[in-house]
Design a protein around this motif. Sequence first.
Motif, PDB file in Angstrom:
ATOM      1  N   SER A  41       3.772  -0.183  -0.814  1.00 13.19           N
ATOM      2  CA  SER A  41       3.279   0.247  -2.263  1.00 13.19           C
ATOM      3  C   SER A  41       3.449  -1.171  -3.059  1.00 13.19           C
ATOM      4  O   SER A  41       2.725  -1.270  -3.930  1.00 13.19           O
ATOM      5  CB  SER A  41       4.076   1.429  -2.990  1.00 13.19           C
ATOM      6  N   THR A  42       4.577  -1.746  -2.806  1.00 13.70           N
ATOM      7  CA  THR A  42       5.082  -3.129  -3.412  1.00 13.70           C
ATOM      8  C   THR A  42       4.022  -3.908  -3.242  1.00 13.70           C
ATOM      9  O   THR A  42       3.408  -4.630  -4.071  1.00 13.70           O
ATOM     10  CB  THR A  42       6.467  -3.546  -3.392  1.00 13.70           C
ATOM     11  N   VAL A  43       3.492  -3.966  -1.676  1.00 11.48           N
ATOM     12  CA  VAL A  43       2.703  -5.067  -1.366  1.00 11.48           C
ATOM     13  C   VAL A  43       1.073  -4.553  -1.977  1.00 11.48           C
ATOM     14  O   VAL A  43       0.510  -5.559  -2.393  1.00 11.48           O
ATOM     15  CB  VAL A  43       2.479  -5.039   0.090  1.00 11.48           C
ATOM     16  N   ALA A  44       0.846  -3.603  -2.012  1.00  9.58           N
ATOM     17  CA  ALA A  44      -0.488  -2.929  -2.608  1.00  9.58           C
ATOM     18  C   ALA A  44      -0.431  -2.971  -3.880  1.00  9.58           C
ATOM     19  O   ALA A  44      -1.647  -3.194  -4.485  1.00  9.58           O
ATOM     20  CB  ALA A  44      -0.867  -1.525  -1.937  1.00  9.58           C
ATOM     21  N   ALA A  45       0.415  -2.566  -4.638  1.00  7.03           N
ATOM     22  CA  ALA A  45       0.373  -2.352  -6.295  1.00  7.03           C
ATOM     23  C   ALA A  45       1.239  -3.193  -7.032  1.00  7.03           C
ATOM     24  O   ALA A  45       1.331  -3.118  -8.107  1.00  7.03           O
ATOM     25  CB  ALA A  45       0.361  -0.869  -6.509  1.00  7.03           C
ATOM     26  N   ALA A  48       4.597  -2.403 -10.467  1.00 12.08           N
ATOM     27  CA  ALA A  48       4.250  -1.054 -10.879  1.00 12.08           C
ATOM     28  C   ALA A  48       4.233   0.057  -9.660  1.00 12.08           C
ATOM     29  O   ALA A  48       4.762   0.975  -9.798  1.00 12.08           O
ATOM     30  CB  ALA A  48       3.017  -0.853 -11.507  1.00 12.08           C
ATOM     31  N   GLY A  49       3.790  -0.479  -8.613  1.00 13.21           N
ATOM     32  CA  GLY A  49       3.759   0.318  -7.156  1.00 13.21           C
ATOM     33  C   GLY A  49       5.017   0.591  -6.939  1.00 13.21           C
ATOM     34  O   GLY A  49       5.423   1.608  -6.497  1.00 13.21           O
ATOM     35  N   LEU A  50       5.970  -0.479  -6.930  1.00 14.26           N
ATOM     36  CA  LEU A  50       7.469  -0.413  -6.602  1.00 14.26           C
ATOM     37  C   LEU A  50       8.266   0.547  -7.301  1.00 14.26           C
ATOM     38  O   LEU A  50       9.034   1.506  -6.733  1.00 14.26           O
ATOM     39  CB  LEU A  50       8.143  -1.863  -6.577  1.00 14.26           C
ATOM     40  N   TRP A  51       7.922   0.491  -8.699  1.00 15.74           N
ATOM     41  CA  TRP A  51       8.481   1.342  -9.647  1.00 15.74           C
ATOM     42  C   TRP A  51       7.873   2.978  -9.400  1.00 15.74           C
ATOM     43  O   TRP A  51       8.950   3.926  -9.261  1.00 15.74           O
ATOM     44  CB  TRP A  51       8.459   1.223 -10.815  1.00 15.74           C
ATOM     45  N   GLY A  52       6.794   3.044  -9.280  1.00 16.53           N
ATOM     46  CA  GLY A  52       6.108   4.359  -8.756  1.00 16.53           C
ATOM     47  C   GLY A  52       6.657   4.838  -7.542  1.00 16.53           C
ATOM     48  O   GLY A  52       6.998   6.287  -7.317  1.00 16.53           O
ATOM     49  N   ALA A  53       6.696   4.038  -6.454  1.00 14.74           N
ATOM     50  CA  ALA A  53       7.345   4.695  -5.146  1.00 14.74           C
ATOM     51  C   ALA A  53       8.723   5.018  -5.197  1.00 14.74           C
ATOM     52  O   ALA A  53       9.106   5.865  -4.529  1.00 14.74           O
ATOM     53  CB  ALA A  53       7.244   3.314  -4.150  1.00 14.74           C
ATOM     54  N   LEU A  54       9.407   4.212  -5.785  1.00 14.82           N
ATOM     55  CA  LEU A  54      10.904   4.555  -6.009  1.00 14.82           C
ATOM     56  C   LEU A  54      11.014   5.942  -6.793  1.00 14.82           C
ATOM     57  O   LEU A  54      12.144   6.816  -6.423  1.00 14.82           O
ATOM     58  CB  LEU A  54      11.708   3.342  -6.731  1.00 14.82           C
ATOM     59  N   LEU A  55      10.473   6.071  -7.891  1.00 15.74           N
ATOM     60  CA  LEU A  55      10.557   7.227  -8.687  1.00 15.74           C
ATOM     61  C   LEU A  55       9.966   8.519  -8.063  1.00 15.74           C
ATOM     62  O   LEU A  55      10.726   9.336  -7.928  1.00 15.74           O
ATOM     63  CB  LEU A  55       9.793   6.949  -9.852  1.00 15.74           C
ATOM     64  N   GLY A  56       8.899   8.260  -7.145  1.00 14.85           N
ATOM     65  CA  GLY A  56       8.426   9.417  -6.295  1.00 14.85           C
ATOM     66  C   GLY A  56       9.664   9.743  -5.169  1.00 14.85           C
ATOM     67  O   GLY A  56       9.865  10.698  -4.947  1.00 14.85           O
ATOM     68  N   LEU A  57      10.181   8.764  -4.552  1.00 12.29           N
ATOM     69  CA  LEU A  57      11.345   8.944  -3.538  1.00 12.29           C
ATOM     70  C   LEU A  57      12.581   9.691  -4.230  1.00 12.29           C
ATOM     71  O   LEU A  57      12.964  10.655  -3.638  1.00 12.29           O
ATOM     72  CB  LEU A  57      11.778   7.583  -3.140  1.00 12.29           C
ATOM     73  N   LEU A  58      12.945   9.258  -5.359  1.00 10.33           N
ATOM     74  CA  LEU A  58      14.054   9.658  -6.071  1.00 10.33           C
ATOM     75  C   LEU A  58      13.475  11.400  -6.403  1.00 10.33           C
ATOM     76  O   LEU A  58      14.644  12.106  -6.315  1.00 10.33           O
ATOM     77  CB  LEU A  58      14.340   9.274  -7.402  1.00 10.33           C
ATOM     78  N   MET A  59      12.388  11.495  -6.895  1.00 10.59           N
ATOM     79  CA  MET A  59      12.179  12.837  -7.186  1.00 10.59           C
ATOM     80  C   MET A  59      12.276  13.767  -6.054  1.00 10.59           C
ATOM     81  O   MET A  59      12.912  15.040  -6.256  1.00 10.59           O
ATOM     82  CB  MET A  59      10.705  12.781  -7.968  1.00 10.59           C
ATOM     83  N   ALA A 111       3.366   5.019 -18.032  1.00 10.34           N
ATOM     84  CA  ALA A 111       1.940   4.691 -17.409  1.00 10.34           C
ATOM     85  C   ALA A 111       1.670   3.078 -17.470  1.00 10.34           C
ATOM     86  O   ALA A 111       1.098   2.629 -16.359  1.00 10.34           O
ATOM     87  CB  ALA A 111       0.993   5.375 -18.125  1.00 10.34           C
ATOM     88  N   ARG A 112       2.351   2.307 -18.487  1.00 10.57           N
ATOM     89  CA  ARG A 112       2.336   0.924 -18.259  1.00 10.57           C
ATOM     90  C   ARG A 112       3.241   0.355 -17.341  1.00 10.57           C
ATOM     91  O   ARG A 112       2.876  -0.806 -16.763  1.00 10.57           O
ATOM     92  CB  ARG A 112       2.751   0.296 -19.774  1.00 10.57           C
ATOM     93  N   THR A 117      -0.517   7.025  -9.642  1.00 11.81           N
ATOM     94  CA  THR A 117      -1.162   7.297  -8.422  1.00 11.81           C
ATOM     95  C   THR A 117      -0.200   7.058  -7.148  1.00 11.81           C
ATOM     96  O   THR A 117      -0.053   7.678  -5.960  1.00 11.81           O
ATOM     97  CB  THR A 117      -2.383   6.431  -8.269  1.00 11.81           C
ATOM     98  N   VAL A 118       0.575   5.770  -7.092  1.00  8.63           N
ATOM     99  CA  VAL A 118       1.675   5.369  -6.119  1.00  8.63           C
ATOM    100  C   VAL A 118       2.623   6.570  -5.930  1.00  8.63           C
ATOM    101  O   VAL A 118       3.029   6.976  -5.090  1.00  8.63           O
ATOM    102  CB  VAL A 118       2.189   4.007  -6.395  1.00  8.63           C
ATOM    103  N   LEU A 119       2.997   7.039  -7.308  1.00 10.39           N
ATOM    104  CA  LEU A 119       4.088   7.972  -7.438  1.00 10.39           C
ATOM    105  C   LEU A 119       3.733   9.149  -6.799  1.00 10.39           C
ATOM    106  O   LEU A 119       4.573   9.957  -5.915  1.00 10.39           O
ATOM    107  CB  LEU A 119       4.429   8.131  -8.963  1.00 10.39           C
TER     108      LEU A 119
END
Length: 154
Positions: A41-45, A48-59, A111-112, A117-119
Motif C-alpha cells: 500500500s505504501t508503494v502503491a498509494a 496516505a496509503g501507509l496510514w490507511g493500511a496501518l489504520l486498517g491493520l489496527l482496527m 480523508a485528506r 480505499t486502502v484502509l
Amino acid sequence: MAPTAHSPKTAGQATKHPALAMLRGALIAALVVGVNATAVSTVAAGVAGLWGALLGLLMVIVFSGAGLIALHLSRKTSPTMQLAVAMASYTGRIAIFGGLLAVALSSDSLARHVNLTVLGLVALVVVMGWMAGEIWAWSRLRVPIYDLDKEVTA
C-alpha cells in the motif's frame, strides 16, 4: 522421547486456554499479512496509503482480538453465559465499528491524510489472514469432546 516430570505439556493433555492460543495464531497471521499489505500500500498509494493500511491493520487487531479476549475472560462461566458474552461482545464491536465508520466517512481531515480505499482493502485482507490464523490455531488445539471430572493442568 518420553515426557519428563519437568515437561510443561504432556501428550494427550487438553489445551488450558484455547482462546489465548487462537489469539496468538490469529495475531501472528494478521501481522504477517498486514505488514506485507502495508508495504504494498505504501508503494502503491504513498504516505496516505501507509496510514490507511496501518489504520486498517489496527482496527482488525483491536476488534477481532477483543472478541477472543472476552471469550477468554468468560472461560470459567457456564456455556450459556459464554454464549451471551460472545454475542454481546460481537454486537458491541459491530456497533462501535459502525460508529467509527460513520465518523471516518464524514471526516474531511481523515480523508485528506488517509487513503480510505486502502484502509478498506487492507482491513478485508487482514481479516482473511486473521481468520486463517484462528482456524489454523483451533485445528491444533487439544479440546476434549467430553466433560473432564477434574480441572486440566497444563
